[in-house]
Design a protein around this motif. Structure first.
Motif, mmCIF file in Angstrom:
data_model
loop_
_atom_site.group_PDB
_atom_site.id
_atom_site.type_symbol
_atom_site.label_atom_id
_atom_site.label_comp_id
_atom_site.label_asym_id
_atom_site.label_seq_id
_atom_site.Cartn_x
_atom_site.Cartn_y
_atom_site.Cartn_z
ATOM 1 N N GLU A 48 0.848 -1.180 0.000
ATOM 2 C CA GLU A 48 0.000 0.000 0.000
ATOM 3 C C GLU A 48 0.888 1.236 0.000
ATOM 4 O O GLU A 48 2.027 1.191 0.435
ATOM 5 N N ASN A 49 0.364 2.300 -0.478
ATOM 6 C CA ASN A 49 1.174 3.510 -0.643
ATOM 7 C C ASN A 49 1.049 4.410 0.579
ATOM 8 O O ASN A 49 0.575 5.532 0.495
ATOM 9 N N LYS A 50 1.476 3.893 1.733
ATOM 10 C CA LYS A 50 1.397 4.681 2.964
ATOM 11 C C LYS A 50 2.687 5.472 3.161
ATOM 12 O O LYS A 50 3.721 5.165 2.578
ATOM 13 N N VAL A 51 2.617 6.471 3.999
ATOM 14 C CA VAL A 51 3.774 7.309 4.289
ATOM 15 C C VAL A 51 4.719 6.550 5.211
ATOM 16 O O VAL A 51 4.287 5.951 6.199
ATOM 17 N N VAL A 52 5.998 6.554 4.865
ATOM 18 C CA VAL A 52 7.026 5.963 5.723
ATOM 19 C C VAL A 52 7.891 7.089 6.271
ATOM 20 O O VAL A 52 8.031 8.144 5.646
ATOM 21 N N TYR A 53 8.449 6.841 7.448
ATOM 22 C CA TYR A 53 9.246 7.848 8.138
ATOM 23 C C TYR A 53 10.588 7.248 8.539
ATOM 24 O O TYR A 53 10.657 6.070 8.893
ATOM 25 N N PRO A 54 11.650 8.064 8.545
ATOM 26 C CA PRO A 54 12.940 7.564 9.015
ATOM 27 C C PRO A 54 12.919 7.405 10.534
ATOM 28 O O PRO A 54 12.274 8.203 11.227
ATOM 29 N N ALA A 55 13.602 6.406 11.043
ATOM 30 C CA ALA A 55 13.732 6.248 12.484
ATOM 31 C C ALA A 55 14.517 7.431 13.040
ATOM 32 O O ALA A 55 15.355 8.018 12.353
ATOM 33 N N GLU A 56 14.247 7.777 14.269
ATOM 34 C CA GLU A 56 14.864 8.944 14.884
ATOM 35 C C GLU A 56 16.372 8.777 15.042
ATOM 36 O O GLU A 56 16.867 7.692 15.344
ATOM 37 N N GLY A 57 17.084 9.865 14.811
ATOM 38 C CA GLY A 57 18.520 9.895 15.052
ATOM 39 C C GLY A 57 19.380 9.355 13.927
ATOM 40 O O GLY A 57 20.588 9.246 14.075
ATOM 41 N N LEU A 58 18.788 9.038 12.781
ATOM 42 C CA LEU A 58 19.569 8.516 11.661
ATOM 43 C C LEU A 58 19.898 9.639 10.689
ATOM 44 O O LEU A 58 19.060 10.489 10.391
ATOM 45 N N GLN A 59 21.127 9.616 10.178
ATOM 46 C CA GLN A 59 21.550 10.614 9.208
ATOM 47 C C GLN A 59 22.337 9.954 8.088
ATOM 48 O O GLN A 59 23.044 8.976 8.314
ATOM 49 N N LEU A 60 22.201 10.513 6.902
ATOM 50 C CA LEU A 60 22.968 10.065 5.747
ATOM 51 C C LEU A 60 24.299 10.803 5.747
ATOM 52 O O LEU A 60 24.344 12.018 5.904
ATOM 53 N N ARG A 61 25.367 10.059 5.568
ATOM 54 C CA ARG A 61 26.708 10.641 5.471
ATOM 55 C C ARG A 61 27.348 10.147 4.182
ATOM 56 O O ARG A 61 27.115 9.030 3.753
ATOM 57 N N LYS A 62 28.167 11.020 3.599
ATOM 58 C CA LYS A 62 28.938 10.629 2.424
ATOM 59 C C LYS A 62 30.406 10.733 2.792
ATOM 60 O O LYS A 62 30.882 11.776 3.229
ATOM 61 N N VAL A 63 31.111 9.630 2.628
ATOM 62 C CA VAL A 63 32.544 9.574 2.898
ATOM 63 C C VAL A 63 33.203 9.112 1.606
ATOM 64 O O VAL A 63 33.043 7.961 1.199
ATOM 65 N N GLY A 64 33.905 10.016 0.951
ATOM 66 C CA GLY A 64 34.452 9.686 -0.365
ATOM 67 C C GLY A 64 33.301 9.453 -1.328
ATOM 68 O O GLY A 64 32.419 10.278 -1.480
ATOM 69 N N LYS A 65 33.288 8.285 -1.942
ATOM 70 C CA LYS A 65 32.203 7.920 -2.851
ATOM 71 C C LYS A 65 31.164 7.038 -2.175
ATOM 72 O O LYS A 65 30.205 6.630 -2.810
ATOM 73 N N GLN A 66 31.357 6.745 -0.905
ATOM 74 C CA GLN A 66 30.456 5.875 -0.153
ATOM 75 C C GLN A 66 29.371 6.683 0.546
ATOM 76 O O GLN A 66 29.630 7.753 1.087
ATOM 77 N N TYR A 67 28.165 6.147 0.548
ATOM 78 C CA TYR A 67 27.060 6.707 1.310
ATOM 79 C C TYR A 67 26.738 5.737 2.430
ATOM 80 O O TYR A 67 26.754 4.517 2.228
ATOM 81 N N MET A 68 26.415 6.273 3.599
ATOM 82 C CA MET A 68 26.035 5.407 4.701
ATOM 83 C C MET A 68 25.046 6.116 5.608
ATOM 84 O O MET A 68 25.041 7.338 5.715
ATOM 85 N N ILE A 69 24.199 5.305 6.240
ATOM 86 C CA ILE A 69 23.289 5.803 7.252
ATOM 87 C C ILE A 69 23.919 5.469 8.594
ATOM 88 O O ILE A 69 24.332 4.333 8.832
#
Length: 94
Positions: A2-23
């Motif tokens: 179903e097309n419900k709204v999803v939310y990120p869990a609290e305290g998570l951030q996307l970081r980019k280190v070089g060419k790598q992405y990580m949460i």
């Protein structure tokens, strides 16, 4: 899915280190590196969209991917739903 709204869990951030992405978990300018989730560029764009809006639907993420990566909607939606299922398994979204 179903097309419900999803939310990120609290305290998570996307970081980019070089060419790598990580949460990573980040609280009060401290980053907890014990649980790091590596992402490819497409998944990172999905996470950016989720964070920008504070929550969004799979359809919204698929539209974003269509605009940014020039792919068809059915493929984008399939990829989004698969990624969301994985993130749900790891407790990254609710």
């Amino acid at each position: 899915m179903e097309n419900k709204v999803v939310y990120p869990a609290e305290g998570l951030q996307l970081r980019k280190v070089g060419k790598q992405y990580m949460i990573v978990k980040a609280n009060d300018n401290n980053v907890n590196m014990s649980d790091v989730y590596s992402l490819n560029r497409v998944a990172a764009r999905m996470w950016e969209r989720l964070a920008e809006k504070g929550g969004c639907t799979a359809d919204d993420m698929a539209e974003c991917l269509c605009e940014d990566f020039d792919i068809d909607k059915a493929t984008a939606l399939h990829d989004v739903e698969r990624q969301l299922a994985e993130w749900r398994t790891f407790g990254l979204i609710f």
